[in-house]
Structures are given as C-alpha cells and as structure tokens.
Design a protein around this motif. Structure first.
Motif, PDB file in Angstrom:
ATOM      1  N   ALA A 266       0.831  -1.205   0.000  1.00 22.66           N
ATOM      2  CA  ALA A 266       0.000   0.000   0.000  1.00 22.66           C
ATOM      3  C   ALA A 266       0.865   1.255   0.000  1.00 22.66           C
ATOM      4  O   ALA A 266       0.532   2.252  -0.663  1.00 22.66           O
ATOM      5  CB  ALA A 266      -0.933  -0.013   1.212  1.00 22.66           C
ATOM      6  N   ASP A 267       1.996   1.225   0.735  1.00 26.54           N
ATOM      7  CA  ASP A 267       2.890   2.375   0.772  1.00 26.54           C
ATOM      8  C   ASP A 267       3.407   2.703  -0.627  1.00 26.54           C
ATOM      9  O   ASP A 267       3.418   3.864  -1.051  1.00 26.54           O
ATOM     10  CB  ASP A 267       4.094   2.102   1.675  1.00 26.54           C
ATOM     11  CG  ASP A 267       3.716   1.899   3.129  1.00 26.54           C
ATOM     12  OD1 ASP A 267       2.509   1.798   3.424  1.00 26.54           O
ATOM     13  OD2 ASP A 267       4.625   1.834   3.971  1.00 26.54           O
ATOM     14  N   ALA A 268       3.861   1.664  -1.336  1.00 26.16           N
ATOM     15  CA  ALA A 268       4.461   1.869  -2.653  1.00 26.16           C
ATOM     16  C   ALA A 268       3.438   2.317  -3.694  1.00 26.16           C
ATOM     17  O   ALA A 268       3.807   2.847  -4.744  1.00 26.16           O
ATOM     18  CB  ALA A 268       5.145   0.592  -3.120  1.00 26.16           C
ATOM     19  N   LYS A 269       2.176   2.104  -3.405  1.00 24.04           N
ATOM     20  CA  LYS A 269       1.127   2.601  -4.303  1.00 24.04           C
ATOM     21  C   LYS A 269       0.738   4.040  -3.949  1.00 24.04           C
ATOM     22  O   LYS A 269       0.360   4.824  -4.834  1.00 24.04           O
ATOM     23  CB  LYS A 269      -0.104   1.696  -4.225  1.00 24.04           C
ATOM     24  CG  LYS A 269       0.092   0.318  -4.871  1.00 24.04           C
ATOM     25  CD  LYS A 269      -1.156  -0.536  -4.724  1.00 24.04           C
ATOM     26  CE  LYS A 269      -1.053  -1.810  -5.556  1.00 24.04           C
ATOM     27  NZ  LYS A 269       0.060  -2.663  -5.152  1.00 24.04           N
ATOM     28  N   ALA A 270       0.831   4.396  -2.669  1.00 22.02           N
ATOM     29  CA  ALA A 270       0.402   5.732  -2.232  1.00 22.02           C
ATOM     30  C   ALA A 270       1.483   6.786  -2.404  1.00 22.02           C
ATOM     31  O   ALA A 270       1.180   7.949  -2.682  1.00 22.02           O
ATOM     32  CB  ALA A 270      -0.029   5.676  -0.762  1.00 22.02           C
ATOM     33  N   LEU A 271       2.747   6.424  -2.238  1.00 24.46           N
ATOM     34  CA  LEU A 271       3.820   7.422  -2.247  1.00 24.46           C
ATOM     35  C   LEU A 271       4.128   8.028  -3.613  1.00 24.46           C
ATOM     36  O   LEU A 271       4.353   9.247  -3.709  1.00 24.46           O
ATOM     37  CB  LEU A 271       5.086   6.809  -1.644  1.00 24.46           C
ATOM     38  CG  LEU A 271       5.065   6.640  -0.115  1.00 24.46           C
ATOM     39  CD1 LEU A 271       6.161   5.680   0.327  1.00 24.46           C
ATOM     40  CD2 LEU A 271       5.224   7.987   0.581  1.00 24.46           C
ATOM     41  N   PRO A 272       4.187   7.260  -4.698  1.00 24.24           N
ATOM     42  CA  PRO A 272       4.567   7.858  -5.990  1.00 24.24           C
ATOM     43  C   PRO A 272       3.712   9.046  -6.425  1.00 24.24           C
ATOM     44  O   PRO A 272       4.279  10.068  -6.858  1.00 24.24           O
ATOM     45  CB  PRO A 272       4.455   6.677  -6.968  1.00 24.24           C
ATOM     46  CG  PRO A 272       4.745   5.486  -6.123  1.00 24.24           C
ATOM     47  CD  PRO A 272       4.087   5.783  -4.802  1.00 24.24           C
ATOM     48  N   PRO A 273       2.362   8.992  -6.321  1.00 25.88           N
ATOM     49  CA  PRO A 273       1.607  10.191  -6.735  1.00 25.88           C
ATOM     50  C   PRO A 273       1.860  11.393  -5.840  1.00 25.88           C
ATOM     51  O   PRO A 273       1.845  12.540  -6.315  1.00 25.88           O
ATOM     52  CB  PRO A 273       0.146   9.729  -6.663  1.00 25.88           C
ATOM     53  CG  PRO A 273       0.136   8.496  -5.838  1.00 25.88           C
ATOM     54  CD  PRO A 273       1.461   7.859  -6.031  1.00 25.88           C
TER      55      PRO A 273
END
Length: 482
Positions: free
Chosen positions: A252-259
């Motif tokens: 979930a972190d790696a999906k939330a951080l890039p944007p």
C-alpha cells in the motif's frame, strides 16, 4: 479464546487450529531455537564483525537459555515466550521473530492497564468500570519489587532495548496483561499512589474480552496512524502525511507514495514558496530509504545531498548464499517496477554483484561505499525554500524512517514531535522460515561502518511536543507558532 494480537505484528490475524493436534512443544522449541541460532550464524554480519567481538557469545547464550527453558516447556506459551526471550537478548529491533501461525491464547488482566506517561512513570491508562483504581493512579511497586525493575523483568526481558523511551512507551501496557508467559510471576499485590496517598491493591485477574483488547491496549500506547496524503492548510503550509516507507512494489505504501512525490515534484515552485513544509512521519516504522532520498532531491536538490558529509564510512554486507539470493530477488522484483527509482535498481545490481564476487573470493563480508553520481541530474539544484521544513516524528519512527530524519535534518529540516525509536548498526533484513512453520527468523544482512548516529541511539527533536500526537488539528496549531 482471545486473539493473540498483542504478540504479533499484524493488526489482525486468522487463528489456526495448530494447538488441536498433539505436539511436543519442547522438541519444537529446541528445533526452532537451534535453527534460529544457525541462521544468525550463517547470515548475520555479527559473527564475522571484528568490531562486535561478543556477538557470537550473545547468540550462543540466547540459544542456551532457550534450550534450558525447553526442559520445562509443555505448551505453545512456553515455546513462544522462550523464543521471544532469545530474540530480545540481541537488543536489536531488526533481529525479530515473525509469528506466521499464531495460536489463540487466553489473555487476562486485573481490570486495568498501565502505561508510561511523559515523565516515565507507570500510570493507569485504561480501566474497567468496576476497577478499584482511577485513571492516572501511579504504580509504585508489586510484591515488593519497584515499578521500573518489575517492568524490565516481566516485559523488557522479552522485548529487548528496554533502555529506549520508545520501547517502554510501546510495550509498557503489557505489564498487566497475562498471556501465559511461564517464565515470569504475574503481580499479585501492588502499591499505587492515588491523589498523593498510597493505596494497596490485591489484584483480581480475569479474562480480558476479545472485543475489548484492541482498544484497551491501544490506550496504553496511543499512536497516530494518518492516511497518506498531501494538503495545503489555510495559512499556506504544505503538509505531507508519510506514515510508511515500504519498498515492496505491491505494498500500500508503494502505491500511495509515488503520486504524492510526483505532485510535489510537479508543483515544486508553489511548494518552495510555502511559509512552511511539514513532513509528517507519524505512524512510520520504516521500509525503503529511497522514498526519503526522492523527497530530499525535490526539496533540497541532489547537489545539496551530494555535498553532505557521508552518513557512514560504508556498509559491510554478509556475503552468504541466502543474502545474495535476497538481493537477486530485489533485482527481479524491481526490474520492471515503474515506481522504483533507477538509482534503486542500479543499487541492487551493484550490491548483488559485489556480494557474489566477495563470496567467490572466500570473503565473508563485502564493503559497499557511497558513490558520487556525476550525472546532470545529480548536479541539479532545487528552488530555494521560503519557509522552514519541519520533520514530525513519533516514538515509533525507526529503520528507514530514522534514515529520513537523519537525511532531512542534515539538509536543514527541523525535527519536532516525539523522540524516535532507534536501531542498531545491523540493517536490511531478510526472513527465513523456521522448521515448525509457526514463525520466521528476521535477520539483518549488513552492518554500518562509522555511522554518525550510534547504535540504538534515537533522534531527539529540537522542539519536543508533549501533547496528544493523534490530535492533528492541535499539531497544526502548534507548528504554526514555531
């Protein structure tokens, strides 16, 4: 039966019927403890670290204690607590036991739980309606043992790093939770101070309802868990909530951080003109340091990062077969992941190749040193920041979260909030299943050399916050006045 949430890292787990089948728990303990010991010996940098000459002795002593306890082990609680005691003896948050098949245990309490307050005292933080003690009652002693050594004996010995404020804050609520640990004596008669007067209490232990457990334990160690996000406050403050740094592309972190990072980069002109920027690390327990590097490059520029004195002289990786396979796994997982930076991909290639070459030469350790990137991107500078950057932490910040604090404050960020957790010089873990299938060994693969922040040393804020870290509105008002 009660959930075993207090003893595992996951917030909720499915209980398995492992206890239904007859099992020799003494033999299970002996096999898992020996396997843990051997995995440490084969893969941890400690046994070949000349600067830590007592490491092998610690590993051997931990195993010896677990094997002695096996002689009296009759059930799962004896197995689990002996393994936890062994792991705690390393006093290292990166050496851990990941319970993968938790067995339900009955949990009892005396109708109240204590936790450590801001002054380091054990006080009642949650109570049943019929409890004889009020909230705020201060624990003085139990059965003739003062509060501090009692907590160290009954809790610290099975959690490790008890000298850290963060560890006591996190686990202080376990003192009056009985989860079947056969190696301690639960308190029977305790002395408290209530409204300045002493009060003796005979404890009446009873079941803690499963439906109450989460809320009761959370009350002893309140911690904020904000959602990922970026927002602009009424006064123009840019507030970035960054509650995790997991580097697994599927997390979930790696999906939330890039944007969030992409929007920061795209709007850097407006961001740099803000009266202040808040990098909110509440709830962050670590993960990958690459996220912090990406944010630092946007706010301060890669050139500023490259001019910093090195945080360490380098790191030594244990060049074992298992560790090399883990790095090769990183390479495979990151190769086609669009949100993993090119720097991280090149890093995995370099470390895997270096460890492989070292092993081929018969060397136990491979030295990774910082490399200067001479590319054009590395020379780019960021727009000058108009306002201050505040780095907000709570006492759970550890591992890559601590790396972020080290980096951002070195670049000019102002550390505010609570004292962080701490880590040893052993980092970057891998997990190995133990023979029983009930747990995995969590073992570091590398050791820092000459790191500026010492082993198990927390980061202490310049501006400490004494209020409730869960109250974001109050934090916003506080930071606005700094």
């Amino acid at each position: 039966m009660h959930r075993y949430a207090m003893l595992v890292a996951a917030a909720s787990v499915m209980l398995v019927g492992a206890a239904d089948a007859p099992r020799d728990w003494a033999a299970t303990l002996r096999a898992d403890a020996q396997a843990y010991h051997d995995q440490i010996a084969a893969n941890h940098p400690g046994p070949v670290n000349r600067l830590d000459p007592e490491f092998i002795e610690r590993n051997d002593a931990g195993l010896a204690l677990a094997l002695r306890r096996a002689s009296s082990t009759r059930g799962y609680p004896g197995y689990l607590w002996a393994m936890r005691g062994y792991v705690a003896s390393f006093n290292d948050g990166h050496v851990a036991l990941d319970v993968t098949q938790p067995v339900a245990l009955p949990i009892q309490w005396p109708g109240f739980l204590t936790g450590f307050d801001g002054a380091g005292r054990q006080v009642v933080m949650t109570r049943a309606d019929d409890a004889t003690l009020p909230l705020g009652a201060r624990l003085d002693s139990c059965d003739g043992i003062a509060a501090a050594p009692l907590a160290a004996r009954n809790v610290g010995a099975f959690r490790g790093r008890w000298d850290l404020l963060s560890q006591r804050a996190t686990n202080g609520g376990r003192l009056f939770l009985d989860a079947g640990n056969p190696y301690i004596a639960r308190p029977a008669r305790c002395r408290f101070t209530v409204d300045g007067k002493p009060r003796e209490v005979q404890l009446a232990w009873r079941d803690l309802p499963d439906t109450d457990f989460d809320a009761r334990f959370a009350a002893t160690a309140p911690r904020a868990h904000p959602d990922f996000g970026a927002r602009t406050l009424a006064d123009g403050t840019r507030w970035y909530a960054l509650p995790g740094f997991n580097g697994d592309p599927s997390s979930a972190d790696a999906k939330a951080l890039p944007p969030i990072i992409a929007a920061m980069r795209a709007n850097i002109g407006a961001v740099s003109a803000a009266p202040r920027i808040v990098l909110d690390l509440r709830g962050n327990g670590g993960g990958s340091s690459d996220w912090a590097q990406q944010i630092a490059a946007i706010l301060w520029g890669r050139a500023a990062i490259n001019t910093l004195p090195s945080n360490s002289q380098g790191v030594d990786w244990r060049a074992s077969v298992g560790n090399i396979a883990t790095l090769e796994g990183y390479r495979a997982a990151w190769r086609d992941a669009p949100d993993v930076s090119q720097e991280s991909k090149l890093w995995a290639d370099r470390v895997a190749a270096g460890m492989t070459a070292a092993r081929a030469r018969g060397e136990a350790l491979w030295r990774e040193v910082d490399t200067d990137d001479a590319s054009a991107a590395a020379k780019q500078t960021a727009p000058k920041l108009k306002g201050s950057v505040f780095v907000l932490t709570d006492w759970g910040c550890g591992s890559a979260c601590l790396d972020a604090v080290d980096l951002w404050t070195s670049l000019g960020g102002i550390h505010v909030g609570q004292e962080t957790s701490a880590d040893s010089l052993y980092m970057d873990v891998r997990q190995v299943a133990l023979p029983s299938g009930f747990a995995r060994a969590v073992i570091p693969m590398k050791v820092y050399r000459g790191r500026q922040r010492g082993s198990n040393v927390p980061a202490k804020p310049i501006r400490p916050y004494a209020g409730d870290m869960r109250d974001t509105a109050a934090l916003e008002r506080w930071i606005a006045q700094l």
